[in-house]
Design a protein around this motif. Sequence first.
Motif, PDB file in Angstrom:
ATOM      1  N   GLN A  76      -4.012  10.428   7.613  1.00 50.21           N
ATOM      2  CA  GLN A  76      -3.932   9.203   6.954  1.00 50.21           C
ATOM      3  C   GLN A  76      -2.781   8.489   6.680  1.00 50.21           C
ATOM      4  O   GLN A  76      -2.679   7.197   6.916  1.00 50.21           O
ATOM      5  CB  GLN A  76      -4.522   9.569   5.698  1.00 50.21           C
ATOM      6  N   SER A  78      -0.848   8.376   4.080  1.00 51.58           N
ATOM      7  CA  SER A  78      -0.920   7.785   2.918  1.00 51.58           C
ATOM      8  C   SER A  78       0.578   8.336   2.008  1.00 51.58           C
ATOM      9  O   SER A  78       0.866   7.430   1.309  1.00 51.58           O
ATOM     10  CB  SER A  78      -1.974   8.157   2.206  1.00 51.58           C
ATOM     11  N   ASP A 103       0.705   4.221   1.558  1.00 51.75           N
ATOM     12  CA  ASP A 103      -0.468   3.482   1.086  1.00 51.75           C
ATOM     13  C   ASP A 103      -0.303   3.268  -0.401  1.00 51.75           C
ATOM     14  O   ASP A 103      -0.799   4.259  -0.997  1.00 51.75           O
ATOM     15  CB  ASP A 103      -1.842   4.087   1.542  1.00 51.75           C
ATOM     16  N   HIS A 106      -2.987   4.882  -2.822  1.00 47.73           N
ATOM     17  CA  HIS A 106      -2.806   6.427  -3.215  1.00 47.73           C
ATOM     18  C   HIS A 106      -1.804   6.702  -4.174  1.00 47.73           C
ATOM     19  O   HIS A 106      -1.772   7.487  -4.518  1.00 47.73           O
ATOM     20  CB  HIS A 106      -2.650   7.292  -1.973  1.00 47.73           C
TER      21      HIS A 106
END
Length: 133
Positions: A76, A78, A103, A106
């Motif tokens: 991901q 993230s 991200d 998150h």
Amino acid sequence: MTEYERSRTMPVPPERVFDQAADVGRLDTWLPRDLHVEPEEPPAVTVHEDRTDQDTSALLSARPEQMRLEWGTREQGSYAGWLQVAGLDGGTSEVTVHLSFLDDSHDPGGQAVAEALDGSLRRLEEQVRTHTR
């Protein structure tokens, strides 16, 4: 991208702090209480988050020569982070933890992250102060 960083001085030699922090089998003793790390084939780990009840594939690498841990999600992308231990005078250490949420969805927010980082550093200090070799 959002970044957070916290530091704590500990009255323990830096090698002892790093050895405790880098022990994959003991990460749960100082990480935020809702995170659990299961080792896989190094440097792979799985991180389980109680809040979301999800497992995430991640990487965790230790660099003993630099007294540094680095981690981040695998697929991901993230979040990522690092922990750095530095020696100070008199056998004490400064431990710094840095988190980057790549991200923003998150990112649990500044207050939650600050509390989690402060709690983790406090638990790590408790572990190294009571840990006998």
